[in-house]
Design an enzyme around this catalytic site. Structure first.
Site, short mmCIF file in Angstrom:
data_model
loop_
_atom_site.label_atom_id
_atom_site.label_comp_id
_atom_site.label_asym_id
_atom_site.label_seq_id
_atom_site.Cartn_x
_atom_site.Cartn_y
_atom_site.Cartn_z
N GLY A 19 0.83 -1.20 0.00
CA GLY A 19 0.00 0.00 0.00
C GLY A 19 0.87 1.25 0.00
N ALA A 23 -0.28 4.47 4.52
CA ALA A 23 -1.56 3.74 4.49
C ALA A 23 -1.79 2.98 5.79
CB ALA A 23 -1.62 2.80 3.30
N GLY A 24 -0.69 2.58 6.47
CA GLY A 24 -0.84 1.87 7.75
C GLY A 24 -0.12 0.53 7.80
N LYS A 25 0.73 0.25 6.84
CA LYS A 25 1.42 -1.04 6.78
C LYS A 25 2.26 -1.30 8.04
CE LYS A 25 3.73 0.09 3.07
NZ LYS A 25 3.30 1.51 2.97
N SER A 26 3.11 -0.34 8.39
CA SER A 26 4.01 -0.54 9.54
C SER A 26 3.24 -0.63 10.85
CB SER A 26 5.01 0.63 9.66
OG SER A 26 5.76 0.73 8.50
N SER A 93 5.77 -2.03 -2.26
CA SER A 93 5.70 -3.03 -3.35
C SER A 93 4.66 -2.65 -4.41
CB SER A 93 5.48 -4.45 -2.81
OG SER A 93 4.66 -4.49 -1.66
N1 LIG Z 1 10.13 8.16 -3.94
C1 LIG Z 1 9.60 7.46 -2.90
N2 LIG Z 1 8.45 6.78 -3.06
C2 LIG Z 1 7.94 6.10 -2.01
N3 LIG Z 1 8.50 6.05 -0.78
C3 LIG Z 1 9.64 6.73 -0.58
C4 LIG Z 1 10.24 7.47 -1.62
N4 LIG Z 1 11.37 8.04 -1.13
C5 LIG Z 1 11.48 7.67 0.15
N5 LIG Z 1 10.44 6.88 0.49
C6 LIG Z 1 10.32 6.24 1.82
O1 LIG Z 1 10.63 4.88 1.59
C7 LIG Z 1 9.61 4.02 2.11
C8 LIG Z 1 9.15 3.01 1.05
O2 LIG Z 1 10.09 2.02 0.91
P1 LIG Z 1 9.67 0.58 0.41
O3 LIG Z 1 10.89 -0.26 0.50
O4 LIG Z 1 8.46 0.13 1.14
O5 LIG Z 1 9.27 0.85 -1.12
S1 LIG Z 1 9.21 -0.18 -2.34
O6 LIG Z 1 8.43 -1.36 -1.88
O7 LIG Z 1 10.57 -0.58 -2.69
O8 LIG Z 1 8.55 0.55 -3.43
C9 LIG Z 1 8.44 4.88 2.46
O9 LIG Z 1 8.09 4.45 3.75
P2 LIG Z 1 6.62 4.03 4.23
O10 LIG Z 1 6.01 5.33 4.59
O11 LIG Z 1 6.85 3.18 5.43
O12 LIG Z 1 5.89 3.30 3.16
C10 LIG Z 1 8.96 6.30 2.45
O13 LIG Z 1 9.18 6.73 3.77
N1 LIG Z 2 -6.89 1.44 10.50
C1 LIG Z 2 -5.64 1.89 10.54
N2 LIG Z 2 -4.60 1.05 10.29
C2 LIG Z 2 -3.32 1.50 10.32
N3 LIG Z 2 -2.95 2.77 10.57
C3 LIG Z 2 -3.94 3.65 10.83
C4 LIG Z 2 -5.30 3.26 10.82
N4 LIG Z 2 -6.06 4.34 11.09
C5 LIG Z 2 -5.20 5.36 11.28
N5 LIG Z 2 -3.92 4.97 11.12
C6 LIG Z 2 -2.72 5.84 11.25
O1 LIG Z 2 -2.14 5.99 9.95
C7 LIG Z 2 -0.72 6.11 10.06
C8 LIG Z 2 -0.08 5.02 9.21
O2 LIG Z 2 1.33 5.17 9.21
P1 LIG Z 2 2.31 3.94 8.92
O3 LIG Z 2 1.88 2.72 9.64
O4 LIG Z 2 3.71 4.44 9.15
O5 LIG Z 2 2.07 3.71 7.33
P2 LIG Z 2 2.98 2.95 6.27
O6 LIG Z 2 3.82 1.95 7.00
O7 LIG Z 2 2.01 2.31 5.33
O8 LIG Z 2 3.80 4.01 5.61
C9 LIG Z 2 -0.36 5.98 11.53
O9 LIG Z 2 -0.22 7.27 12.07
C10 LIG Z 2 -1.61 5.28 12.12
O10 LIG Z 2 -1.83 5.59 13.46
#
Ligand SMILES: Nc1ncnc2c1ncn2[C@@H]1O[C@H](COP(=O)(O)OS(=O)(=O)O)[C@@H](OP(=O)(O)O)[C@H]1O
Ligand SMILES: Nc1ncnc2c1ncn2[C@@H]1O[C@H](COP(=O)(O)OP(=O)(O)O)[C@@H](O)[C@H]1O
Length: 184
Positions: A19, A23-26, A93
């Site tokens: 996602g 979106a909330g993955k971590s 992904s």
């Molecule tokens: N250009 C760009 N696009 C998307 N995300 C970016 C980018 N640059 C840095 N980041 C940071 O890197 C995290 C995503 O890394 P991923 O390894 O999950 O990405 S991927 O699956 O290889 O596409 C992502 O973290 P998450 O917020 O946890 O998803 C971002 O914090």
């Molecule tokens: N249903 C839900 N599931 C997961 N996160 C949620 C939800 N509702 C609100 N949130 C909030 O959305 C944010 C998601 O951030 P994060 O988990 O770092 O996203 P990602 O790992 O996809 O980048 C957090 O601040 C979390 O508290």
């Protein structure tokens, strides 16, 4: 991906959370990991950030680099699963074909679409990256200036703008092999 719920006791499940950033993955993978550990299940968390600091250090965000990252995660997930570990993957992904290829090579993998509209993740802006991406300061930012190919038939679709974390966890538990009431 797999519909086999009666897998070998030696093969761990892989829950693959895909996602947009924010979106909330971590959040979900981290909470589920804690529940698994508390329940005495051997589990590992392969989180986008941790993976990029270590396993995929030096990779960027081109399609080739993202695909390499996703394939590496899949490879490690497979090794862990082979030893009975339940693996939680949290990575954007973004490419459907690469996800399909990687997940299809895992014995018991579930594709979980952690879904919130761009409007919501931009409002959340957990890391302040959307503000920068929308200002044109980050090139190839997923959802803004780079593609995200949403799963068309995920094993689980979680709308995190409509469901609470607790409601999402309720839906995730059965896929992780946990009884639904655990942690409630
Ligand atoms: N250009 C760009 N696009 C998307 N995300 C970016 C980018 N640059 C840095 N980041 C940071 O890197 C995290 C995503 O890394 P991923 O390894 O999950 O990405 S991927 O699956 O290889 O596409 C992502 O973290 P998450 O917020 O946890 O998803 C971002 O914090
Ligand atoms: N249903 C839900 N599931 C997961 N996160 C949620 C939800 N509702 C609100 N949130 C909030 O959305 C944010 C998601 O951030 P994060 O988990 O770092 O996203 P990602 O790992 O996809 O980048 C957090 O601040 C979390 O508290």
């Amino acid at each position: 991906m797999s519909s086999d719920h009666h897998q070998s006791q030696y093969t761990g499940r892989v829950l693959w959370l895909t996602g947009l950033s924010g979106a909330g993955k971590s959040t979900l993978a981290g909470a589920l990991y804690q529940e698994l550990v508390s329940a005495g299940v051997r589990a590992e968390l392969l989180d986008g950030d941790g993976v990029r600091e270590n396993l995929s250090k030096g990779l960027g965000f081109s399609k080739a680099d993202r695909d390499t990252n996703v394939r590496r995660i899949g490879y490690v997930a497979g090794l862990l699963a082979r030893h009975g570990v339940t693996v939680l993957v949290s990575a954007i992904s973004p490419y459907a074909q690469t996800r399909r290829e990687v997940l299809s090579q895992l014995p018991s993998a579930y594709e979980i679409f952690v879904d919130a509209p761009l409007e919501t993740v931009t409002e959340r802006d957990v890391k302040g990256l959307y503000l920068k991406a929308l200002a044109g300061e980050i090139a190839h930012f997923t959802g803004v200036s780079d593609p995200y190919e949403a799963p068309t038939a995920p094993d689980l679709h979680l709308r995190t703008d409509q469901l609470s974390v607790a409601e999402c966890l309720e839906r995730l538990r059965p896929l992780a092999g946990l009884r639904e009431e655990v942690g409630v």
